[in-house]
Design a protein around this motif. Structure first.
Motif, PDB file in Angstrom:
ATOM      1  N   GLN A 195     -17.737  -1.622 -48.006  1.00 53.35           N
ATOM      2  CA  GLN A 195     -18.881  -1.603 -47.092  1.00 53.35           C
ATOM      3  C   GLN A 195     -19.836  -2.770 -47.318  1.00 53.35           C
ATOM      4  OE1 GLN A 195     -18.215   0.508 -49.542  1.00 53.35           O
ATOM      5  NE2 GLN A 195     -20.040   1.526 -50.376  1.00 53.35           N
ATOM      6  N   TYR A 196     -19.507  -3.639 -48.269  1.00 57.41           N
ATOM      7  CA  TYR A 196     -20.374  -4.782 -48.567  1.00 57.41           C
ATOM      8  C   TYR A 196     -19.615  -6.102 -48.470  1.00 57.41           C
ATOM      9  CZ  TYR A 196     -24.042  -1.695 -50.317  1.00 57.41           C
ATOM     10  OH  TYR A 196     -25.025  -0.743 -50.416  1.00 57.41           O
ATOM     11  N   PHE A 197     -20.365  -7.151 -48.137  1.00 58.95           N
ATOM     12  CA  PHE A 197     -19.802  -8.494 -48.183  1.00 58.95           C
ATOM     13  C   PHE A 197     -19.563  -8.855 -49.639  1.00 58.95           C
ATOM     14  CE2 PHE A 197     -21.844  -8.610 -44.038  1.00 58.95           C
ATOM     15  CZ  PHE A 197     -20.917  -9.308 -43.274  1.00 58.95           C
ATOM     16  N   GLN A 198     -18.392  -9.383 -49.917  1.00 58.99           N
ATOM     17  CA  GLN A 198     -18.059  -9.791 -51.272  1.00 58.99           C
ATOM     18  C   GLN A 198     -18.523 -11.226 -51.516  1.00 58.99           C
ATOM     19  OE1 GLN A 198     -16.751  -7.633 -53.683  1.00 58.99           O
ATOM     20  NE2 GLN A 198     -17.349  -6.233 -52.011  1.00 58.99           N
ATOM     21  N   THR A 199     -19.039 -11.466 -52.703  1.00 60.94           N
ATOM     22  CA  THR A 199     -19.518 -12.782 -53.069  1.00 60.94           C
ATOM     23  C   THR A 199     -18.386 -13.593 -53.689  1.00 60.94           C
ATOM     24  OG1 THR A 199     -20.270 -11.783 -55.130  1.00 60.94           O
ATOM     25  CG2 THR A 199     -21.897 -12.043 -53.390  1.00 60.94           C
TER      26      THR A 199
END
Length: 300
Positions: free
Chosen positions: A76-80
């Motif tokens: 559910q999150y953008f990966q860095t």
């Protein structure tokens, strides 16, 4: 009364010490501190903290790992981008891996330790294998082709150790897939008519000619370079717009949002080139994920 030369020299040195201490130890730091309080600079001077609900939750200058307790990426999150600073984005251990383009051969782990569920501290992945593994993982996560040139399908460096009859020349007598420890099946069955073997722990392959194999991966991989390489500091919170947009479909599905609205959010958090010509456009993944939580909160 004239002072002795040795005493005059010591007094002069003491005066110089006092003057320089006042200038560099008091006046200069206080001047810098005063300048840092100027509106527009204060936020950066205090570490660019990001606040939510009256609580400091991040710094806009330092990346974060958006992973679960098992270390796997949270969908559910953008990966860095990857980080080589400590366990990841550790400001007290800011560093790069110091591996260069010639780092293509792994040190394979002891199979006895692996079978026992232990980690071999002497085993080491080459930069090529790290890139290959990260590209495969990113491709699997976002449903795209994660293949890269000189990578095997199982995510290690596609590198052969080729033994010749006369050392560096002559007919090929033996071939080993250096980064695929036995009992793994080598990524090639034969090379110049010779069967390719898997790498055996403890064997010396120093006399082999290291031969990377390009393979049939596309010239322009679907997974951007910043998704597979760490920054020099290991703290960089920025990713490329290409990497952010690659993740948009997954994010939209996890958040129950439309892909177009997620891409619009990416555009809103995209910063152009410095002074219009230096560097490349970037997206601060930390701020983007915070905005994502605000606009498209997860339903518990």
């Amino acid at each position: 009364m004239r002072l002795p030369a040795w005493l005059a020299q010591h007094l002069a040195a003491l005066r110089a010490l006092l003057v320089l201490t006042v200038l560099t130890g008091l006046i200069y730091p206080l001047a810098v501190l005063g300048i840092a309080q100027i509106p527009g600079l204060k936020h950066h001077a205090t570490g660019s903290p990001v606040h939510r609900g009256g609580t400091t939750v991040a710094s806009a200058l330092i990346g974060q790992s958006f992973t679960g307790p098992d270390g796997k990426p949270l969908v559910q999150y953008f990966q860095t981008r990857p980080s080589a600073a400590g366990d990841g984005y550790d400001p007290t251990a800011t560093a790069a891996s110091n591996l260069g383009p010639e780092s293509v051969v792994d040190t394979v782990p002891d199979p006895a330790l692996t079978a026992a569920g232990k980690q071999d501290e002497n085993a080491k992945q080459s930069l090529l294998t790290r890139v290959c593994a990260r590209s495969k993982a990113a491709g699997d996560l976002d449903g795209v082709d994660g293949r890269r040139p000189y990578c095997t399908t199982d995510g290690v460096g596609a590198v052969l150790g080729v033994f010749h009859r006369d050392g560096l020349t002559g007919p090929v007598t033996r071939v080993v897939s250096l980064n695929q420890a036995c009992p793994a099946a080598p990524f090639l069955s034969t090379y110049q008519g010779v069967a390719v073997q898997c790498a055996v722990y403890g064997e010396d392959y120093a006399k082999a000619v290291v031969t990377p194999i390009r393979g049939d991966a596309p010239a322009r991989p679907a997974v951007p370079a910043d998704a597979v390489t760490a920054s020099g500091s290991g703290l960089d919170p920025d990713i490329s717009p290409a990497y952010a947009n690659l993740q948009a479909t997954r994010i939209a599905k996890a958040r129950g949002a439309d892909v177009a609205t997620i891409r619009k959010l990416i555009d809103e958090h995209t910063t152009g080139r410095a002074l219009g010509f230096m560097g490349e456009p970037s997206v601060n993944a930390v701020q983007l994920n915070l905005a994502l939580d605000q606009k498209y909160p997860l339903h518990q």
